[in-house]
Design a protein around this motif. Structure first.
Motif, PDB file in Angstrom:
ATOM      1  N   ALA A 144      43.997  30.186  43.641  1.00 13.85           N
ATOM      2  CA  ALA A 144      43.362  28.931  44.039  1.00 13.85           C
ATOM      3  C   ALA A 144      43.565  28.744  45.531  1.00 13.85           C
ATOM      4  CB  ALA A 144      43.952  27.756  43.264  1.00 13.85           C
ATOM      5  N   TYR A 145      42.538  28.288  46.223  1.00 13.21           N
ATOM      6  CA  TYR A 145      42.628  28.053  47.659  1.00 13.21           C
ATOM      7  C   TYR A 145      43.588  26.897  47.937  1.00 13.21           C
ATOM      8  CZ  TYR A 145      41.409  26.823  52.438  1.00 13.21           C
ATOM      9  OH  TYR A 145      41.479  26.535  53.779  1.00 13.21           O
ATOM     10  N   GLU A 146      44.432  27.083  48.969  1.00 14.22           N
ATOM     11  CA  GLU A 146      45.345  26.007  49.371  1.00 14.22           C
ATOM     12  C   GLU A 146      45.228  25.741  50.874  1.00 14.22           C
ATOM     13  OE1 GLU A 146      48.922  24.061  50.663  1.00 14.22           O
ATOM     14  OE2 GLU A 146      49.153  26.234  50.539  1.00 14.22           O
ATOM     15  N   GLN A 147      45.220  26.774  51.688  1.00 19.35           N
ATOM     16  CA  GLN A 147      44.987  26.670  53.123  1.00 19.35           C
ATOM     17  C   GLN A 147      44.540  28.049  53.603  1.00 19.35           C
ATOM     18  OE1 GLN A 147      49.076  26.935  55.389  1.00 19.35           O
ATOM     19  NE2 GLN A 147      49.277  25.382  53.784  1.00 19.35           N
ATOM     20  N   PRO A 148      44.011  28.155  54.833  1.00 22.23           N
ATOM     21  CA  PRO A 148      43.411  29.434  55.253  1.00 22.23           C
ATOM     22  C   PRO A 148      44.308  30.651  55.104  1.00 22.23           C
ATOM     23  CG  PRO A 148      42.741  27.712  56.754  1.00 22.23           C
ATOM     24  CD  PRO A 148      43.738  27.089  55.819  1.00 22.23           C
ATOM     25  N   THR A 149      45.592  30.530  55.394  1.00 24.31           N
ATOM     26  CA  THR A 149      46.458  31.706  55.309  1.00 24.31           C
ATOM     27  C   THR A 149      47.431  31.620  54.133  1.00 24.31           C
ATOM     28  OG1 THR A 149      48.018  30.713  56.889  1.00 24.31           O
ATOM     29  CG2 THR A 149      46.327  32.191  57.771  1.00 24.31           C
ATOM     30  N   ARG A 150      47.086  30.800  53.122  1.00 20.25           N
ATOM     31  CA  ARG A 150      47.972  30.711  51.959  1.00 20.25           C
ATOM     32  C   ARG A 150      47.188  30.235  50.749  1.00 20.25           C
ATOM     33  NH1 ARG A 150      53.190  26.974  52.452  1.00 20.25           N
ATOM     34  NH2 ARG A 150      51.845  25.414  51.463  1.00 20.25           N
ATOM     35  N   TRP A 151      47.219  31.061  49.707  1.00 19.40           N
ATOM     36  CA  TRP A 151      46.615  30.691  48.432  1.00 19.40           C
ATOM     37  C   TRP A 151      47.722  30.492  47.406  1.00 19.40           C
ATOM     38  CZ3 TRP A 151      43.555  35.857  48.845  1.00 19.40           C
ATOM     39  CH2 TRP A 151      42.616  35.765  49.877  1.00 19.40           C
ATOM     40  N   LEU A 152      47.416  29.688  46.378  1.00 18.84           N
ATOM     41  CA  LEU A 152      48.324  29.539  45.249  1.00 18.84           C
ATOM     42  C   LEU A 152      47.929  30.531  44.168  1.00 18.84           C
ATOM     43  CD1 LEU A 152      48.819  25.688  44.829  1.00 18.84           C
ATOM     44  CD2 LEU A 152      50.637  27.396  44.965  1.00 18.84           C
ATOM     45  N   ALA A 153      48.930  31.167  43.559  1.00 17.19           N
ATOM     46  CA  ALA A 153      48.683  32.134  42.494  1.00 17.19           C
ATOM     47  C   ALA A 153      49.520  31.760  41.279  1.00 17.19           C
ATOM     48  CB  ALA A 153      49.044  33.547  42.954  1.00 17.19           C
ATOM     49  N   ARG A 154      48.939  31.919  40.099  1.00 18.82           N
ATOM     50  CA  ARG A 154      49.636  31.602  38.856  1.00 18.82           C
ATOM     51  C   ARG A 154      49.587  32.823  37.941  1.00 18.82           C
ATOM     52  NH1 ARG A 154      47.537  30.160  34.179  1.00 18.82           N
ATOM     53  NH2 ARG A 154      45.510  29.797  35.157  1.00 18.82           N
ATOM     54  N   GLY A 155      50.737  33.220  37.409  1.00 20.18           N
ATOM     55  CA  GLY A 155      50.754  34.361  36.516  1.00 20.18           C
ATOM     56  C   GLY A 155      52.149  34.704  36.038  1.00 20.18           C
ATOM     57  N   ALA A 156      52.230  35.332  34.888  1.00 26.31           N
ATOM     58  CA  ALA A 156      53.526  35.656  34.290  1.00 26.31           C
ATOM     59  C   ALA A 156      54.319  36.639  35.141  1.00 26.31           C
ATOM     60  CB  ALA A 156      53.310  36.231  32.888  1.00 26.31           C
ATOM     61  N   VAL A 157      53.635  37.453  35.948  1.00 30.89           N
ATOM     62  CA  VAL A 157      54.325  38.459  36.756  1.00 30.89           C
ATOM     63  C   VAL A 157      55.300  37.821  37.748  1.00 30.89           C
ATOM     64  CG1 VAL A 157      52.525  38.526  38.534  1.00 30.89           C
ATOM     65  CG2 VAL A 157      53.978  40.527  38.183  1.00 30.89           C
ATOM     66  N   PHE A 158      55.082  36.565  38.088  1.00 32.31           N
ATOM     67  CA  PHE A 158      55.919  35.911  39.095  1.00 32.31           C
ATOM     68  C   PHE A 158      57.198  35.308  38.511  1.00 32.31           C
ATOM     69  CE2 PHE A 158      51.427  35.146  40.594  1.00 32.31           C
ATOM     70  CZ  PHE A 158      51.422  36.215  41.474  1.00 32.31           C
ATOM     71  N   GLU A 159      57.329  35.303  37.214  1.00 32.12           N
ATOM     72  CA  GLU A 159      58.522  34.735  36.588  1.00 32.12           C
ATOM     73  C   GLU A 159      59.743  35.603  36.883  1.00 32.12           C
ATOM     74  OE1 GLU A 159      60.710  32.116  35.286  1.00 32.12           O
ATOM     75  OE2 GLU A 159      58.648  31.714  34.630  1.00 32.12           O
ATOM     76  N   GLY A 160      60.740  35.045  37.546  1.00 26.85           N
ATOM     77  CA  GLY A 160      61.968  35.774  37.836  1.00 26.85           C
ATOM     78  C   GLY A 160      61.822  36.872  38.870  1.00 26.85           C
ATOM     79  N   LEU A 161      60.690  36.931  39.557  1.00 29.03           N
ATOM     80  CA  LEU A 161      60.443  37.999  40.533  1.00 29.03           C
ATOM     81  C   LEU A 161      60.967  37.590  41.903  1.00 29.03           C
ATOM     82  CD1 LEU A 161      59.059  40.745  41.175  1.00 29.03           C
ATOM     83  CD2 LEU A 161      57.015  39.407  41.790  1.00 29.03           C
ATOM     84  N   ALA A 162      61.864  38.377  42.461  1.00 25.96           N
ATOM     85  CA  ALA A 162      62.400  38.117  43.797  1.00 25.96           C
ATOM     86  C   ALA A 162      61.439  38.676  44.837  1.00 25.96           C
ATOM     87  CB  ALA A 162      63.778  38.756  43.945  1.00 25.96           C
ATOM     88  N   THR A 163      60.990  37.813  45.747  1.00 24.46           N
ATOM     89  CA  THR A 163      60.099  38.242  46.822  1.00 24.46           C
ATOM     90  C   THR A 163      60.609  37.689  48.146  1.00 24.46           C
ATOM     91  OG1 THR A 163      58.677  36.326  46.348  1.00 24.46           O
ATOM     92  CG2 THR A 163      58.023  38.456  45.416  1.00 24.46           C
ATOM     93  N   ALA A 164      60.420  38.449  49.190  1.00 24.79           N
ATOM     94  CA  ALA A 164      60.930  38.069  50.512  1.00 24.79           C
ATOM     95  C   ALA A 164      60.039  37.018  51.156  1.00 24.79           C
ATOM     96  CB  ALA A 164      61.030  39.297  51.414  1.00 24.79           C
TER      97      ALA A 164
END
Length: 323
Positions: A144-164
């Motif tokens: 989903a669009y949020e701002q030009p250089t940042r979108w929101l993403a929803r999905g099971a893959v992000f559960e408990g996933l460490a990202t920098a």
């Protein structure tokens, strides 16, 4: 919720040689005045390799957001504040930020350029989102669009996933900051597919004709989920004052600009905080580096603390190596 003004300064120092040299003769009279009069600081120790930098951990604590050195669910927090749910979601799964960016690949490095340098506007960002969203959707990720250089993403893959954090990778070799290869294999494949898709895409041809750099990949950050909010739960504390001028200069390794930004901060927000303390008001100051954060807060000082203050650092340059 505390009404104490909180000044939170990211990239107040860096272990880089350029920064340490810039600190040596940097005059910050208002900050030094504060450091000499506030009680000893609380320390949040960390490491340069932590996925979540000290300023994000400090901001998370201020807002009551669960965060560790490996994960801070900023996207889920943002989704809860704004109510954005994506194309067909209910906000009940894990979230992430997806930032379109340029990966510069050489034989020795894979460097992430500053997304701000891409000069994406809303129209271009939405057009790019329409191009890549079906690929993400095939893997169960809704964008989903949020701002030009940042979108929101929803999905099971992000559960408990460490990202920098994005602040860890800008202008740096991305390979040191990639999420776990096994847990994030879906995202690694998507990144490869996006590089192939966008390499010769008309979207980038149009950008080249305008003298703009290509968008050829993305960075995922702010991953995770939040526990369900209790009915009638109190709203989060208001955010602290968090200037970004030092951050911008440090990420570009422009230490001359960084020095000038520190001097502007000292005569502006820091001076105002010092005036408040001088008048007997409550105040909170957090200085963050690339490893650790130090937080000072007004309060009564006992005899032992007054003695300790005589033997602890009282100038910014003395704290530079601790951050």
């Amino acid at each position: 919720m505390s009404d104490t003004p909180h000044l939170l300064i990211p990239f107040a120092a860096s272990p880089s040689d350029g920064c340490q040299q810039a600190l040596q003769d940097l005059a910050l009279p208002h900050l030094d005045w504060l450091l000499a009069r506030l009680p000893p600081p609380a320390t949040d120790p960390g490491d340069e390799t932590d996925f979540i930098p000290p300023h994000e951990r400090a901001l998370a604590r201020h807002l009551g957001l669960p965060a560790t050195s490996r994960q801070a669910p900023w996207a889920a927090w943002h989704q809860r504040q704004t109510g954005v749910t994506g194309a067909d979601g209910d906000g009940g799964t894990a979230w992430a930020f997806v930032t379109p960016c340029e990966w510069r690949v050489t034989t020795e490095h894979v460097t992430v350029g500053d997304p701000a340098a891409l000069r994406l506007d809303e129209a271009a960002s939405r057009a790019l989102l329409d191009i890549v969203a079906p690929w993400f959707a095939e893997d169960g990720i809704v964008l989903a669009y949020e701002q030009p250089t940042r979108w929101l993403a929803r999905g099971a893959v992000f559960e408990g996933l460490a990202t920098a954090s994005l602040d860890r990778v800008i202008q740096r070799d991305v390979r040191a900051w990639m999420p776990d290869a096994l847990q994030a294999r879906l995202l690694h494949r998507l990144q490869s597919e996006m590089q192939m898709l966008l390499y010769t895409h008309a979207f980038n041809d149009a950008r080249a004709a305008q003298g703009l750099g290509p968008v050829n990949s993305f960075w995922v950050h702010g991953t995770g989920s939040l526990p369900p909010a209790a009915p009638g739960a109190a709203t989060a504390a208001p955010p602290p004052e968090m200037p970004t001028a030092l951050r911008d200069a440090a990420l570009a390794e422009d230490w001359r600009t960084w020095r000038a930004a520190w001097q502007a901060l000292d005569s502006g927000p820091v001076a105002r905080l010092a005036d408040r303390v001088a008048a007997g008001g409550a105040a909170r100051l957090t200085l963050c580096g690339e490893r650790s954060a130090l937080t000072w807060q007004t309060g009564p000082r006992g005899f032992v603390q007054r003695i300790q203050s005589l033997f602890r650092p009282q100038r910014m340059k003395d704290y530079g190596t601790l951050l």
